[in-house]
Design an enzyme around this catalytic site. Structure first.
Site, PDB file in Angstrom:
ATOM      1  N   TYR A 121      -7.105  -8.287   7.958  1.00  0.00           N
ATOM      2  CA  TYR A 121      -8.222  -7.670   7.236  1.00  0.00           C
ATOM      3  C   TYR A 121      -9.401  -8.655   7.175  1.00  0.00           C
ATOM      4  O   TYR A 121      -9.354  -9.716   7.793  1.00  0.00           O
ATOM      5  CB  TYR A 121      -7.736  -7.152   5.874  1.00  0.00           C
ATOM      6  CG  TYR A 121      -6.670  -6.097   6.078  1.00  0.00           C
ATOM      7  CD1 TYR A 121      -7.006  -4.870   6.662  1.00  0.00           C
ATOM      8  CD2 TYR A 121      -5.330  -6.345   5.812  1.00  0.00           C
ATOM      9  CE1 TYR A 121      -6.029  -3.911   6.942  1.00  0.00           C
ATOM     10  CE2 TYR A 121      -4.350  -5.388   6.086  1.00  0.00           C
ATOM     11  CZ  TYR A 121      -4.707  -4.181   6.653  1.00  0.00           C
ATOM     12  OH  TYR A 121      -3.749  -3.247   6.939  1.00  0.00           O
ATOM     13  N   THR A 180       0.852  -1.181   0.000  1.00  0.00           N
ATOM     14  CA  THR A 180       0.000   0.000   0.000  1.00  0.00           C
ATOM     15  C   THR A 180       0.891   1.235   0.000  1.00  0.00           C
ATOM     16  O   THR A 180       1.802   1.339   0.816  1.00  0.00           O
ATOM     17  CB  THR A 180      -0.881  -0.033   1.266  1.00  0.00           C
ATOM     18  OG1 THR A 180      -1.785  -1.122   1.115  1.00  0.00           O
ATOM     19  CG2 THR A 180      -1.635   1.258   1.476  1.00  0.00           C
TER      20      THR A 180
HETATM   21  C1  LIG Z   1       4.781   0.294   2.832  1.00  0.00           C
HETATM   22  C2  LIG Z   1       4.215  -1.098   2.991  1.00  0.00           C
HETATM   23  C3  LIG Z   1       2.916  -1.361   2.598  1.00  0.00           C
HETATM   24  C4  LIG Z   1       2.399  -2.660   2.680  1.00  0.00           C
HETATM   25  N1  LIG Z   1       1.133  -2.924   2.181  1.00  0.00           N
HETATM   26  C5  LIG Z   1       0.690  -4.207   2.097  1.00  0.00           C
HETATM   27  C6  LIG Z   1      -0.502  -4.515   1.398  1.00  0.00           C
HETATM   28  O1  LIG Z   1      -1.173  -3.648   0.821  1.00  0.00           O
HETATM   29  N2  LIG Z   1      -0.880  -5.810   1.370  1.00  0.00           N
HETATM   30  C7  LIG Z   1      -0.173  -6.809   1.983  1.00  0.00           C
HETATM   31  O2  LIG Z   1      -0.563  -7.984   1.935  1.00  0.00           O
HETATM   32  N3  LIG Z   1       0.991  -6.539   2.624  1.00  0.00           N
HETATM   33  C8  LIG Z   1       1.441  -5.279   2.681  1.00  0.00           C
HETATM   34  N4  LIG Z   1       2.665  -5.010   3.248  1.00  0.00           N
HETATM   35  C9  LIG Z   1       3.499  -6.124   3.748  1.00  0.00           C
HETATM   36  C10 LIG Z   1       4.489  -6.567   2.651  1.00  0.00           C
HETATM   37  O3  LIG Z   1       3.816  -7.163   1.559  1.00  0.00           O
HETATM   38  C11 LIG Z   1       5.488  -7.602   3.220  1.00  0.00           C
HETATM   39  O4  LIG Z   1       4.750  -8.675   3.765  1.00  0.00           O
HETATM   40  C12 LIG Z   1       6.410  -7.012   4.281  1.00  0.00           C
HETATM   41  O5  LIG Z   1       6.954  -5.770   3.866  1.00  0.00           O
HETATM   42  C13 LIG Z   1       7.551  -7.983   4.614  1.00  0.00           C
HETATM   43  O6  LIG Z   1       8.322  -8.266   3.475  1.00  0.00           O
HETATM   44  P1  LIG Z   1       9.755  -7.563   3.230  1.00  0.00           P
HETATM   45  O7  LIG Z   1      10.571  -7.852   4.480  1.00  0.00           O
HETATM   46  O8  LIG Z   1      10.329  -8.181   2.005  1.00  0.00           O
HETATM   47  O9  LIG Z   1       9.489  -6.083   3.099  1.00  0.00           O
HETATM   48  C14 LIG Z   1       3.183  -3.713   3.222  1.00  0.00           C
HETATM   49  C15 LIG Z   1       4.496  -3.417   3.638  1.00  0.00           C
HETATM   50  C16 LIG Z   1       5.012  -2.148   3.513  1.00  0.00           C
HETATM   51  C17 LIG Z   1       6.436  -1.885   3.933  1.00  0.00           C
END
Ligand SMILES: Cc1cc2nc3c(=O)[nH]c(=O)nc-3n(C[C@H](O)[C@H](O)[C@H](O)COP(=O)(O)O)c2cc1C
Length: 371
Positions: free
Chosen positions: A186, A31
């Site tokens: 959610y 998001t």
């Molecule tokens: C800015 C931001 C927005 C996110 N929005 C969503 C989202 O819309 N839907 C979702 O399932 N996860 C969302 N997440 C979680 C990420 O998909 C992911 O699970 C999380 O960042 C961990 O992965 P990473 O360590 O590779 O960043 C969001 C994470 C961040 C940092």
């Protein structure tokens, strides 16, 4: 595309249902709260995703399936014609840049506020249990309000909203598929877990009943666009949004087994690496390995992975692909950086949500970094 029989790494091609991926570096849904008027994605959204088209697959930010589904400012929807039209431009930009893109479909349930709801109504949820904590409304922080428990006969309309949104995504907008957001506290997750679901009808109580909403959504969306264009995201031990479950290992194992008959494109599980904020909390079981063993289709893991962690995970067969969130914010060409062992740029957390091109489309690709 033939699947390699050698030990796979992040650059081994992969097929997820109907979608052929040239690599296994998947962009996790994020998001960014930059939708324009009418909660439509903008030209900037199209630029942002097109810049990241070298990902094996882009999973977009969570996207509302109906007008009760929103819980944050400026998040996009895909339930009006204008929104669908705007997503078409995003899909075209990504495809022109050689990429693949699915949209994540969500309904936030209780993680909302009357300010985001039609006629200022209470947000909807499986049960009238307010989340602890506060949410950002765009005009400051507010406590989470008490949601209204859905009547049993209201649920089929919500299921239809997911199927209609999937149809719009695939047939009208030309996206490659949809991911059903059943994670992170959610609406669907609120049905799955017993901390938020104390219903006594056929949508509550037993695991079978708590899964019913998700399974009905899958049946309807699969009928609408084909199961080979549908993925599901789960976060069995996640605590974000005041979530919890009394016994996540057997519960999510049953849920995963119930997904098998659909032959989905993939299952996407969040279980953070040790030390990551999405790792199972102290004392909670690790469940991803059991879900991987139980799921009879492509399995994607997420949560704090580095390139080295991801390659080791693929080599050990713990997943078929890994998704990366924050690294994709500041590294639009993340696969190239992984492939060439180039340094990764740090993301600026202050520009994650809302704002302009700054912190969104202005992170340079490697060539322009070197130039
Ligand atoms: C800015 C931001 C927005 C996110 N929005 C969503 C989202 O819309 N839907 C979702 O399932 N996860 C969302 N997440 C979680 C990420 O998909 C992911 O699970 C999380 O960042 C961990 O992965 P990473 O360590 O590779 O960043 C969001 C994470 C961040 C940092």
């Amino acid at each position: 595309m033939p699947q390699s029989t050698d030990t796979p790494d992040l650059f081994t091609p992969l097929r997820l249902g109907a979608i052929e991926l040239p690599n296994r570096v998947i962009m996790a849904p994020m998001t960014r709260s930059r939708a324009g008027a009418g909660n439509c994605p903008t030209e900037l959204t199209a630029d942002y995703y097109a810049q990241r088209a070298s990902a094996g697959l882009i999973i977009t930010e969570a996207t509302q399936v109906c007008d009760t589904a929103q819980g944050y400012p400026n998040t996009p929807g895909i339930h009006t014609d204008a929104q669908t039209h705007a997503w078409r431009a995003v899909a075209e930009a990504v495809h022109t840049a050689g990429g693949r893109i699915v949209t994540q479909l969500w309904h936030v349930g209780r993680i909302s506020h009357p300010l985001f709801q039609p006629n200022g109504a209470a947000p909807l949820a499986p049960s009238a249990i307010a989340a602890k904590g506060q949410l950002y409304t765009g005009a400051g922080m507010e406590p989470f309000p008490m949601p209204r428990a859905l009547e049993t006969d209201e649920i089929p309309a919500l299921v239809r909203h997911f199927a209609d949104a999937a149809k719009r995504a695939v047939f009208d907008a030309g996206l490659d598929g949809v991911e059903i957001h059943a994670a992170n506290g959610y609406l669907i997750d609120q049905f799955l877990r017993d901390r938020t679901n104390i219903r006594s009808d056929r949508y509550g109580g037993s695991v079978e009943n708590r899964c019913r909403f998700l399974l009905e959504i899958l049946e309807a969306t699969a009928h609408a666009v084909g199961a080979d264009r549908i993925g599901v995201r789960l976060s069995p031990t996640g605590v974000f949004n005041d979530m919890g479950d009394s016994d996540p290992l057997p519960h999510f194992l049953s849920i995963t087994q119930a997904l098998n008959p659909f032959s989905l494109a993939y299952l996407h599980v969040i279980e953070g690496r040790p030390g990551h904020h999405m790792a199972p909390p102290e004392g909670a079981p690790h469940v991803a390995a059991a879900l991987r063993a139980a799921f009879k289709g492509p399995f994607i893991l997420n949560g704090g992975y580095s390139r080295t962690d991801a390659d080791a995970t693929l080599a050990k067969g713990e997943a078929d692909a890994v998704s990366f969130g924050e690294p994709f914010i500041s590294n639009p060409d993340l696969p190239l950086r992984f492939r060439t062992d180039a340094p990764l740029a740090e993301a600026d957390r202050n520009s994650y949500y809302g704002g302009t091109a700054k912190g969104y489309t202005d992170y340079p690709a490697l060539e322009s970094v070197a130039a």
